[in-house]
Design a protein around this motif. Structure first.
Motif: not given
Length: 397
Positions: A269-275
């Motif tokens: 989720v963190r990676r998806a949001v940052e991207a």
């Protein structure tokens, strides 16, 4: 009271003469808002730009492919697993597997093969969106049923497994932007991200550029004194208000557990949001980009994480901004409008204390926005938003 985690992004971006997103006549798209014509860039155009930006921000294993040529794509994976399978047989295996998984018929395209060439690979009637991990799983299943693929998928257990593969381990882009399968509604994915049509904060009139091209190779200077080619291209320029919102809780459900067994469940989720944050801010639709070279970045970005419903601040520009007769420009007034409107609407609806806010801005014309939240650079913004989302999702576990 059940709380949510909602991510909002609001951007003001000035684009010089350009044609980012055109209609079927080649004219830049527009919309009437507040009684006047505005420049418009469709949500579809900007979502595709964000998806393309993901290729520079995420590992290929975390992304999907949307294509009609899904049988050809899957066949390539099948042959990587077993290179003894001929290409045409791999197409058949892929077509039967995709049909079992999605319900979509995969058939040879109507266009005819060239007289001296092989028949084309079968295709779906519409674009199918599958993640890299889903394609890998379906390839393994196809190889398993190679001996008699039709009989293999007549078994209800095997067919259910194909559907389960297609409906799990979604890629970041599928989890964010959703997926609709006309013949298989049971594997549809609700989009966690909503991207609004970008509209100008002011009235816009499209303009037309008449151009000519000269033939570089003439036998004599007086040959064909006219142009080698003439034409027109329409364009406009605008300061756009852009908006997007992400339901982070739905995003987490779409992504499921960690993409790797050795990482926390909040990490995808963190990676998806940052991207998404970086992709939304830095991406740009490529319409007529070579003609106009309109490579701009937003003048200002306001990012909020709140626990209630998302709020679009387009109302700040219902009355169009008007450029100063002496100095011109729309960014200053747009920034001042937004700086006034945001606290007013949040106070009126009792959500003033609900949101954590960051502001990325450039230049003195955006100074009014500084009081809305913590000022950050893009790298700082990406990390802070990612960290905040991870904490909130961890607390919700």
């Amino acid at each position: 009271m059940t709380t949510r985690t909602i991510l909002e992004l609001h951007a003001l971006q000035t684009v010089p003469p350009s044609n980012l997103n055109r209609d079927d006549t080649g004219t830049p798209k527009t919309a009437v808002y507040g009684g006047v014509r505005r420049a418009r860039v469709s949500s579809q155009a900007w979502k595709r730009a964000i998806r393309r930006a993901f290729h520079d921000l995420l590992d290929p294993s975390e992304l999907g492919v949307r294509t009609k040529r899904v049988a050809e794509l899957l066949a390539g994976r099948i042959r990587k697993l077993d290179d003894s399978i001929p290409e045409t047989e791999a197409w058949t295996l892929a077509a039967e597997t995709v049909q079992a998984a999605t319900g979509s018929k995969i058939e040879p395209p109507k266009r005819k093969a060239s007289a001296d060439g092989p028949a084309p690979a079968p295709e779906s009637k519409y674009l199918l969106f599958l993640s890299a991990r889903q394609l890998d799983g379906l390839a393994e299943l196809a190889v398993k049923g190679r001996d008699d693929i039709k009989a293999f998928f007549k078994d209800s257990g095997n067919k259910a497994e194909a559907k389960q593969i297609a409906n799990s381990r979604h890629s970041v882009d599928i989890a964010l932007f959703g997926r609709m399968v006309a013949d298989g509604a049971d594997i549809n994915v609700d989009a966690a991200a909503q991207v609004a049509h970008a509209i100008s904060v002011h009235h816009v009139e499209n303009e037309s550029d008449y151009y000519t091209a000269v033939d570089d190779h003439k036998e004599r200077e007086d040959d064909d004194l006219g142009a080698g080619m003439i034409g027109t291209v329409e364009f406009n320029s605008a300061t756009l208000y852009r908006y997007a919102a992400v339901d982070v809780d739905l995003l987490r459900r779409n992504l499921g557990k960690g993409l790797r067994e050795d990482e926390p469940s909040t990490e995808p989720v963190r990676r998806a949001v940052e991207a998404f944050v970086e992709g939304f801010i830095t991406s740009l639709p490529t319409g007529k980009l070579n003609t106009f070279g309109n490579h701009t970045l937003p003048d200002a970005v306001v990012v909020k994480i709140r626990s209630s419903r998302p709020i679009n601040f387009a109302g700040a520009f219902e009355e169009p901004c008007r450029a100063d007769q002496d100095s011109g420009g729309h960014v200053r007034e747009a920034s001042e409008r937004l700086a006034r409107y945001v606290p007013e609407i949040e106070k009126a609806y009792g959500v003033a204390a609900d949101a954590k806010t960051w502001v990325l801005r450039v230049g003195p014309n955006t100074a009014a926005l500084a009081d809305l939240g913590e000022e950050v650079t893009l790298p700082e913004l990406v990390k802070k938003v990612g960290a905040e989302v991870a904490v909130r999702q961890s607390d919700a576990s």
